[in-house]
Scaffold this motif. Structure first.
Motif, mmCIF file in Angstrom:
data_model
loop_
_atom_site.group_PDB
_atom_site.id
_atom_site.type_symbol
_atom_site.label_atom_id
_atom_site.label_comp_id
_atom_site.label_asym_id
_atom_site.label_seq_id
_atom_site.Cartn_x
_atom_site.Cartn_y
_atom_site.Cartn_z
ATOM 1 N N HIS A 144 -22.761 11.895 12.208
ATOM 2 C CA HIS A 144 -23.625 11.132 11.307
ATOM 3 C C HIS A 144 -24.581 12.048 10.546
ATOM 4 C CE1 HIS A 144 -27.044 11.697 13.957
ATOM 5 N NE2 HIS A 144 -26.440 11.100 14.970
ATOM 6 N N TRP A 145 -25.303 11.473 9.586
ATOM 7 C CA TRP A 145 -26.262 12.209 8.777
ATOM 8 C C TRP A 145 -27.692 11.840 9.151
ATOM 9 C CZ3 TRP A 145 -25.375 16.117 5.285
ATOM 10 C CH2 TRP A 145 -24.035 16.377 5.018
ATOM 11 N N GLY A 146 -27.913 11.695 10.445
ATOM 12 C CA GLY A 146 -29.267 11.428 10.922
ATOM 13 C C GLY A 146 -29.464 10.048 11.500
ATOM 14 N N THR A 155 -31.342 8.424 16.973
ATOM 15 C CA THR A 155 -30.419 9.530 17.179
ATOM 16 C C THR A 155 -31.204 10.775 17.638
ATOM 17 O OG1 THR A 155 -30.692 10.269 14.897
ATOM 18 C CG2 THR A 155 -28.935 8.673 15.330
ATOM 19 N N SER A 162 -31.338 13.442 15.969
ATOM 20 C CA SER A 162 -32.032 13.900 14.764
ATOM 21 C C SER A 162 -33.354 13.172 14.588
ATOM 22 C CB SER A 162 -31.142 13.680 13.531
ATOM 23 O OG SER A 162 -29.931 14.380 13.653
ATOM 24 N N THR A 170 -36.290 12.933 9.170
ATOM 25 C CA THR A 170 -34.905 12.986 9.646
ATOM 26 C C THR A 170 -33.975 13.401 8.519
ATOM 27 O OG1 THR A 170 -35.289 11.271 11.316
ATOM 28 C CG2 THR A 170 -33.009 11.635 10.626
ATOM 29 N N GLU A 224 -31.815 16.995 8.355
ATOM 30 C CA GLU A 224 -30.364 16.924 8.187
ATOM 31 C C GLU A 224 -29.927 17.706 6.949
ATOM 32 O OE1 GLU A 224 -27.742 15.720 9.728
ATOM 33 O OE2 GLU A 224 -28.677 14.755 11.455
ATOM 34 N N SER A 234 -29.044 22.978 10.380
ATOM 35 C CA SER A 234 -27.692 22.726 10.877
ATOM 36 C C SER A 234 -27.774 21.821 12.103
ATOM 37 C CB SER A 234 -27.022 24.046 11.267
ATOM 38 O OG SER A 234 -27.715 24.637 12.368
ATOM 39 N N LYS A 235 -26.641 21.279 12.507
ATOM 40 C CA LYS A 235 -26.611 20.469 13.732
ATOM 41 C C LYS A 235 -26.982 21.319 14.944
ATOM 42 C CE LYS A 235 -25.244 16.337 12.351
ATOM 43 N NZ LYS A 235 -26.022 15.092 12.607
ATOM 44 N N ILE A 290 -30.782 21.546 15.010
ATOM 45 C CA ILE A 290 -31.395 20.277 15.423
ATOM 46 C C ILE A 290 -31.314 20.114 16.938
ATOM 47 C CG2 ILE A 290 -31.216 17.761 15.306
ATOM 48 C CD1 ILE A 290 -30.244 18.093 12.410
#
Length: 238
Positions: free
Chosen positions: A94-96, A120, A122, A147, A151, A155-156, A159
């Motif tokens: 997901h994007w946050g 999430t 994030s 958030t 994002e 990077s993931k 985070i």
């Protein structure tokens, strides 16, 4: 006279609007720079850590912020997957915001069942690092804003790294390394799957529950996290 009042009112409104625009512009610039800096610089402290420190002092205890930063590659792989399995199984996709989890949480809350969040990893990271503790729509709005920023600019890996280093894991204990040494007397790199799952199982209330004395409820959460870890074990960080 009425025209003068009208003119003064219009001037005052334009002036207030101009000031508001400047404030919003400066907030945007500062917040973006703040997020970009924390992409490379480890957050030294959070609002929650400071608040908890004062709460301890108010209770007659010593000031305590026990933490030790670990880079992403130094963090236990078991703990990374336990965190995703227990807190945010769709973290890498997901994007946050996980809309399905948010919808499920909303439906459960509307049905009168115990309150559940749909945050999430994030969102939790944004809240922990940039915002103050508490519940309000204002803070939720800022949480959504930060958030989106992390994002975009992080990077993931970053985070998850920040999340596992700043999250509260006990009374005055923050992050994976401090928690592992406190509860298991060893470094976080040596966490087993069961130990990692148990650390995550006490979230989001590590001052009520503890890995040192798990309740039946915590053991049940640990079992579910371990099961989810098997399901997501093939996910790869890019």
């Amino acid at each position: 006279m009425p025209r003068k009042r009208s003119t003064k009112s219009a001037f005052s409104f334009r002036r207030i609007l101009g000031i508001a625009k400047k404030v919003m512009l400066w907030f945007f610039v500062i917040s973006v720079l703040w997020v970009i800096i924390y992409r490379f610089v480890d957050p030294p402290v959070t609002w929650l850590m400071i608040q908890r420190g004062f709460e301890r002092k108010a209770d007659g205890k010593d000031w305590k912020i026990d933490k030790e930063w670990l880079n992403f590659d130094e963090l236990s792989t078991n703990l990374k997957y336990a965190a995703m399995a227990g807190e945010d199984a769709n973290f890498l996709h997901h994007w946050g915001f996980d809309t399905k989890s948010i919808q499920k949480a909303y439906e459960k809350n509307q049905s009168g069942k115990p309150m559940q969040g749909g945050s999430t990893i994030s969102q939790q990271t944004a809240k922990n690092v940039f915002l103050w503790p508490g519940r309000s729509w204002v803070r939720k709005g800022f949480e959504a804003y930060f958030t989106v920023l992390i994002e975009i600019f992080w990077s993931k890996k970053r985070i998850l790294e920040v999340y596992l280093n700043v999250i509260e894991m006990g009374d005055g204990i923050y992050g994976a390394e401090a928690a592992t040494r406190f509860y298991y007397r060893k470094p976080a790199t040596q966490l087993s799957k069961r130990q990692a799952a148990l650390l995550i199982a006490v979230l989001p209330n590590p001052r009520r529950w503890t890995p040192a004395k798990p309740t039946p409820y915590i053991y049940k959460k640990q079992y579910l996290i371990l099961r989810n870890m098997r399901r997501i074990r093939n996910l790869k960080f890019e």
